[in-house]
Design an enzyme around this catalytic site. Structure first.
Site, PDB file in Angstrom:
ATOM      1  N   LYS A 132      66.554 -35.314  41.498  1.00  0.00           N
ATOM      2  CA  LYS A 132      67.889 -35.076  42.040  1.00  0.00           C
ATOM      3  C   LYS A 132      69.154 -36.242  42.153  1.00  0.00           C
ATOM      4  O   LYS A 132      68.292 -37.584  42.591  1.00  0.00           O
ATOM      5  CB  LYS A 132      68.463 -34.570  42.804  1.00  0.00           C
ATOM      6  CG  LYS A 132      68.279 -33.136  42.968  1.00  0.00           C
ATOM      7  CD  LYS A 132      69.549 -32.319  43.895  1.00  0.00           C
ATOM      8  CE  LYS A 132      70.467 -32.390  44.449  1.00  0.00           C
ATOM      9  NZ  LYS A 132      70.979 -31.922  43.271  1.00  0.00           N
ATOM     10  N   ALA A 153      65.781 -50.796  51.126  1.00  0.00           N
ATOM     11  CA  ALA A 153      65.422 -51.572  51.938  1.00  0.00           C
ATOM     12  C   ALA A 153      63.900 -50.409  51.817  1.00  0.00           C
ATOM     13  O   ALA A 153      63.613 -49.538  51.952  1.00  0.00           O
ATOM     14  CB  ALA A 153      66.535 -50.329  52.594  1.00  0.00           C
ATOM     15  N   ASP A 207      62.086 -35.824  45.368  1.00  0.00           N
ATOM     16  CA  ASP A 207      63.153 -36.038  44.457  1.00  0.00           C
ATOM     17  C   ASP A 207      62.883 -37.375  44.213  1.00  0.00           C
ATOM     18  O   ASP A 207      61.627 -38.646  43.670  1.00  0.00           O
ATOM     19  CB  ASP A 207      64.523 -36.409  45.963  1.00  0.00           C
ATOM     20  CG  ASP A 207      64.815 -35.217  46.352  1.00  0.00           C
ATOM     21  OD1 ASP A 207      65.003 -34.085  45.375  1.00  0.00           O
ATOM     22  OD2 ASP A 207      65.838 -35.194  47.448  1.00  0.00           O
ATOM     23  N   GLU A 224       6.359 -64.292  42.009  1.00  0.00           N
ATOM     24  CA  GLU A 224       6.397 -64.101  43.645  1.00  0.00           C
ATOM     25  C   GLU A 224       7.303 -63.457  43.619  1.00  0.00           C
ATOM     26  O   GLU A 224       8.122 -63.231  43.494  1.00  0.00           O
ATOM     27  CB  GLU A 224       6.401 -65.396  44.230  1.00  0.00           C
ATOM     28  CG  GLU A 224       4.998 -66.565  43.963  1.00  0.00           C
ATOM     29  CD  GLU A 224       6.165 -68.374  44.196  1.00  0.00           C
ATOM     30  OE1 GLU A 224       6.353 -67.970  46.085  1.00  0.00           O
ATOM     31  OE2 GLU A 224       5.922 -69.028  43.598  1.00  0.00           O
ATOM     32  N   GLY A 279      64.166 -40.906  53.154  1.00  0.00           N
ATOM     33  CA  GLY A 279      65.224 -41.174  53.783  1.00  0.00           C
ATOM     34  C   GLY A 279      64.442 -39.800  55.426  1.00  0.00           C
ATOM     35  O   GLY A 279      63.074 -39.433  55.719  1.00  0.00           O
ATOM     36  N   ASP A 280      65.756 -39.154  56.046  1.00  0.00           N
ATOM     37  CA  ASP A 280      65.416 -38.131  57.178  1.00  0.00           C
ATOM     38  C   ASP A 280      65.953 -36.864  56.336  1.00  0.00           C
ATOM     39  O   ASP A 280      67.235 -37.509  55.385  1.00  0.00           O
ATOM     40  CB  ASP A 280      66.774 -38.246  57.899  1.00  0.00           C
ATOM     41  CG  ASP A 280      66.264 -36.921  59.004  1.00  0.00           C
ATOM     42  OD1 ASP A 280      65.316 -37.238  59.917  1.00  0.00           O
ATOM     43  OD2 ASP A 280      67.477 -36.457  58.941  1.00  0.00           O
ATOM     44  N   PRO A 321      62.728 -44.303  53.873  1.00  0.00           N
ATOM     45  CA  PRO A 321      62.468 -45.105  52.536  1.00  0.00           C
ATOM     46  C   PRO A 321      62.301 -45.639  51.845  1.00  0.00           C
ATOM     47  O   PRO A 321      62.985 -46.694  51.161  1.00  0.00           O
ATOM     48  CB  PRO A 321      63.863 -46.595  53.688  1.00  0.00           C
ATOM     49  CG  PRO A 321      62.788 -46.598  54.644  1.00  0.00           C
ATOM     50  CD  PRO A 321      62.578 -45.804  55.485  1.00  0.00           C
ATOM     51  N   MET A 342      75.023 -43.810  48.407  1.00  0.00           N
ATOM     52  CA  MET A 342      76.091 -44.003  47.861  1.00  0.00           C
ATOM     53  C   MET A 342      77.281 -44.102  47.730  1.00  0.00           C
ATOM     54  O   MET A 342      78.271 -43.502  46.398  1.00  0.00           O
ATOM     55  CB  MET A 342      75.861 -41.976  47.549  1.00  0.00           C
ATOM     56  CG  MET A 342      74.480 -40.935  47.377  1.00  0.00           C
ATOM     57  SD  MET A 342      74.918 -39.770  47.887  1.00  0.00           S
ATOM     58  CE  MET A 342      74.382 -39.378  49.100  1.00  0.00           C
TER      59      MET A 342
HETATM   60  N1  SAH Z   1      67.661 -38.416  53.109  1.00  0.00           N
HETATM   61  C1  SAH Z   1      68.204 -39.989  52.691  1.00  0.00           C
HETATM   62  C2  SAH Z   1      69.799 -40.067  51.573  1.00  0.00           C
HETATM   63  C3  SAH Z   1      70.040 -39.204  50.221  1.00  0.00           C
HETATM   64  S1  SAH Z   1      71.598 -39.717  49.857  1.00  0.00           S
HETATM   65  C4  SAH Z   1      68.851 -41.032  54.299  1.00  0.00           C
HETATM   66  O1  SAH Z   1      68.439 -40.184  55.361  1.00  0.00           O
HETATM   67  O2  SAH Z   1      67.727 -42.182  53.777  1.00  0.00           O
HETATM   68  C5  SAH Z   1      70.808 -40.768  49.023  1.00  0.00           C
HETATM   69  C6  SAH Z   1      71.268 -42.220  48.850  1.00  0.00           C
HETATM   70  O3  SAH Z   1      70.913 -42.767  50.549  1.00  0.00           O
HETATM   71  C7  SAH Z   1      71.158 -44.498  48.283  1.00  0.00           C
HETATM   72  O4  SAH Z   1      72.193 -42.908  46.910  1.00  0.00           O
HETATM   73  C8  SAH Z   1      70.890 -44.699  48.700  1.00  0.00           C
HETATM   74  O5  SAH Z   1      72.420 -44.778  49.399  1.00  0.00           O
HETATM   75  C9  SAH Z   1      70.392 -44.624  50.276  1.00  0.00           C
HETATM   76  N2  SAH Z   1      68.819 -44.690  50.215  1.00  0.00           N
HETATM   77  C10 SAH Z   1      67.581 -43.730  50.217  1.00  0.00           C
HETATM   78  N3  SAH Z   1      66.909 -44.463  50.108  1.00  0.00           N
HETATM   79  C11 SAH Z   1      67.275 -46.412  50.559  1.00  0.00           C
HETATM   80  C12 SAH Z   1      66.912 -47.320  50.158  1.00  0.00           C
HETATM   81  N4  SAH Z   1      65.469 -47.503  49.772  1.00  0.00           N
HETATM   82  N5  SAH Z   1      67.443 -48.551  50.891  1.00  0.00           N
HETATM   83  C13 SAH Z   1      68.987 -48.683  50.188  1.00  0.00           C
HETATM   84  N6  SAH Z   1      69.608 -47.277  50.678  1.00  0.00           N
HETATM   85  C14 SAH Z   1      68.230 -46.064  50.906  1.00  0.00           C
END
Ligand code: SAH
Length: 462
Positions: free
Chosen positions: A268, A410, A246, A44, A300-301, A223, A381
């Protein structure tokens, strides 16, 4: 992956569906969009199926199928919504050497049909391996809303224009043309004629245009959490020809780079093996000189402890243009993780970003300043230098109970937080055995812990 998504060619293929009710109808609506020939077996069948059969869209057989009916088919759908009958169909399919799907029965199916967003020839398949149909539906709804209903038209007309577009040299110039078509002109195109006209105008414009020079974007990747990328960072990744990154860049972020981009890891590491800075500078310049859009991705920055200036100097020396896309630095992500402010009225009107890497060059007055109560510093660091840092601070009069918080990873799923008074910091840090990137916040403890000050607070967010 328990299921691997592929797109099957339907040209000249035959699909068999067994069933005539609702489940059959739902599948047939999808299958009718394909080029395949459809054989439907059911004693069906719903009126729609009869209509489709009368209109020549499928072949309806008002009987139960034999194994021989399945031979040579590409796929079989068992859609009778009856466990025993569907299992029998699947067995017959198997005997005929054809993959079978039992509707709504993932476990006994050789393949599954994804949720589909259809902008033919652009189709998006969404699968969750049965884990969360709600999720698949939500993703589908989201995409349906985001993608123009005319995307299929754009792609169809665009496809026919590919040969004409070959007049542009392969690579970036051709890509820019297509990107102008889909994302520049695309949203304003109403119909097929409009699309054709837009393609011709754009091709003319791109053939006459000067070739674009290479360029370097120094991009802060934040981060680690990809949601902490800026929109500009995402855009740069979307259009990059070359991404030089990096060790601290997470795979989730690298995934966002344009698929055709060349990915170069210059890993690095603070103390381990790394590409020498001179080689990195040379690499950046070399690719930009070849005309590539280079993204130099830094965690990071990019302007914080990233040796950015050396790379900029190399670009300037080579006459390569560049710009900086700021990112969220680890200090910002770390205070966010512990619910604190980097600065606070009446506590610290200034905050210092320090590197533990070359602290040995610090003068006594730097340490005296840092050792004062209420001083806040973000130490990058700093893990390996922790004993040295502690020694200098105590020597210059820091209170032994000065709070320090170390945040590892972080913003990432494996973030951990250690809160320790200065006097036991090296031991507590050794016990915590952090092996990811970690930032030390001198003078801050997690907001929740600042009252109680436990010596060790570890927190797994995952
Ligand atoms: N340009 C990056 C820093 C580079 S130097 C910034 O602005 O965050 C690398 C260091 O950054 C690491 O040894 C650690 O101390 C810190 N770092 C980078 N990422 C991180 C994270 N997610 N949590 C904690 N520390 C961090």
């Amino acid at each position: 992956m328990k299921h691997f998504p592929v797109y099957l060619s339907m040209t000249g293929q035959r699909i068999v569906l067994v069933g005539g009710g609702d489940a059959a109808l739902a599948k047939l609506r999808l299958l009718l969009k394909t080029e395949a020939t459809l054989d439907v077996f059911s004693v069906e069948a719903a009126p729609e199926i009869h209509d489709w059969a009368e209109n020549g869209k499928l072949r309806l057989h008002l009987r139960t199928p034999e194994t021989s009916d399945f031979r040579g088919a590409l796929l079989v759908y068992a859609a009778e919504e009856d466990d025993a009958k569907d299992a029998h169909t699947a067995q017959q399919a198997q005997a005929a050497g054809v993959l079978a799907n039992i509707v709504d029965n993932l476990a006994d199916s050789a393949f599954i049909t994804p949720a589909i967003v259809d902008r033919d020839p652009v189709t998006i398949a969404i699968g969750t391996e049965g884990a969360a149909p709600v999720l698949a539906r939500a993703i589908k709804a989201d995409l349906e809303e985001r993608l123009s209903p005319r995307l299929g038209l754009l792609a169809r007309v665009g496809k026919a224009f590919r040969a004409a577009a070959d007049a542009l040299p392969m690579g970036r110039r051709r890509r820019d043309f297509w990107s102008d078509y889909y994302f520049g002109a695309g949203p304003r195109i109403a119909d097929e004629n409009g699309a054709q006209a837009a393609l011709e105008t754009l091709l003319d414009k791109h053939l006459k245009a000067d070739t674009r020079d290479g360029h370097v974007a120094f991009v802060g990747a934040g981060p680690g959490d990809p949601e902490l990328l800026t929109l500009k960072a995402r855009k740069a990744l979307d259009t990059a020809d070359v991404v030089i990154y990096d060790r601290l860049i997470t795979p989730e972020i690298l995934e966002l780079a344009r698929r055709e981009a060349t990915m170069i890891d210059v890993g690095k590491e603070a103390y381990g093996p790394s590409t020498p800075q001179g080689d990195i500078n040379a690499l950046i310049v070399e690719h930009a000189r070849q005309g590539a859009q280079v993204v130099r991705l830094k965690s990071g920055d990019a302007t914080v402890f990233g040796r950015l200036d050396e790379e900029i100097d190399a670009c300037d020396a080579a006459g390569v243009t560049w710009h900086i896309v700021p990112g969220i630095t680890a200090a910002s992500a770390s205070v966010a993780a512990i619910g604190q402010s980097l600065t606070k009225r009446d506590r610290n009107g200034a905050v210092r970003f320090l590197t533990g890497h070359d602290m040995k060059g610090f003068a006594d007055h730097d340490w005296r300043q840092l050792a004062r109560r209420n001083e806040v510093a973000a130490i990058y660091m700093g893990k390996r230098a922790v004993r040295f840092i502690q020694g200098r601070l105590l020597m210059h009069g820091a209170a032994p109970d000065t709070p320090v918080t170390v945040i590892e990873n972080a913003s990432r799923a494996n973030q951990r937080v250690l809160n320790a008074p200065l006097h036991s910091l090296p031991a507590d840090l050794a016990a915590a055995a952090f092996d990811g990137p970690a930032l030390m916040l001198l003078g801050l403890s997690p907001r929740a812990a600042s009252a109680a000050l436990p010596s060790l607070l570890e927190q797994e967010l995952a």
